[in-house]
Write an enzyme that holds these catalytic residues in place. Structure first.
Site, PDB file in Angstrom:
ATOM      1  N   ASP A  77      23.834  74.180  72.975  1.00  0.00           N
ATOM      2  CA  ASP A  77      22.620  74.512  72.425  1.00  0.00           C
ATOM      3  C   ASP A  77      21.584  73.710  73.397  1.00  0.00           C
ATOM      4  OD1 ASP A  77      22.621  76.764  70.937  1.00  0.00           O
ATOM      5  OD2 ASP A  77      23.122  75.637  69.972  1.00  0.00           O
ATOM      6  N   ASP A  92      21.498  82.435  72.202  1.00  0.00           N
ATOM      7  CA  ASP A  92      21.107  82.908  70.740  1.00  0.00           C
ATOM      8  C   ASP A  92      19.457  84.346  71.401  1.00  0.00           C
ATOM      9  OD1 ASP A  92      22.740  81.385  69.983  1.00  0.00           O
ATOM     10  OD2 ASP A  92      22.029  79.465  69.757  1.00  0.00           O
TER      11      ASP A  92
END
Length: 166
Positions: free
Chosen positions: A126, A144
């Site tokens: 991330d 995501d």
């Protein structure tokens, strides 16, 4: 005498698959770029007053839930994600509306992008960090984003489809 054949509505399967492939490609390219070129060494890159590039490894699922140190966990989470992908692909086969196919494609692509990370790294990379008023939202990635936008589109479609039936 010829039998009456009801016209079939076109399947949006190919469109949904193309969206899924695009999300996987964009996700993996962005992660490669971040890992190989931006985060060497890992640091915070301030892009705007409300957005940074960071490096975070998520061993769990959304918001770090089910994060566990067990070595088997990436495989368990990947297996669950792949079962969900299979169910979504079955749903996509019968999708008649482009919005549903788009939504499912976004979710499938995002799920596969994160499965690739889990199998490669044992965690999901991330790097997108939005913040405001001292609060940093959870770091996330392109996969995501695909999942989140896809879910929102499915909710929107459900709300709009209800009006069509009334």
């Amino acid at each position: 005498m010829q039998a009456f054949v009801a016209p079939q509505r076109p399947s949006r399967f190919g469109f949904g698959i193309a969206v899924a492939v695009l999300v996987v490609v964009l996700d993996q390219i962005s992660k490669w770029w971040i890992l190989e070129h931006v985060m060497r060494p890992p640091r915070v890159v301030e892009v705007t007053p409300f957005f940074n590039l960071v490096m975070a490894w998520n061993q769990g699922v959304s918001f770090g839930m089910f994060s566990h140190e067990a070595a088997v966990m990436p495989y368990v989470l990947s297996g669950v994600a792949l079962v969900i992908v299979a169910v979504l692909l079955a749903w996509l086969r019968g999708a008649e509306r482009a919005l549903v196919a788009l939504a499912i494609g976004l979710i499938v692509g995002g799920a596969i992008g994160n499965v690739i990370d889990r199998l490669r790294f044992g965690a999901v990379a991330d790097f997108l960090d939005f913040h405001a008023f001292g609060f940093h939202f959870w770091a996330f990635n392109v996969a995501d984003t695909g999942i989140s936008v896809g879910v929102m589109l499915l909710i929107l479609d459900g709300l709009l489809a209800g009006h069509d039936k009334a």
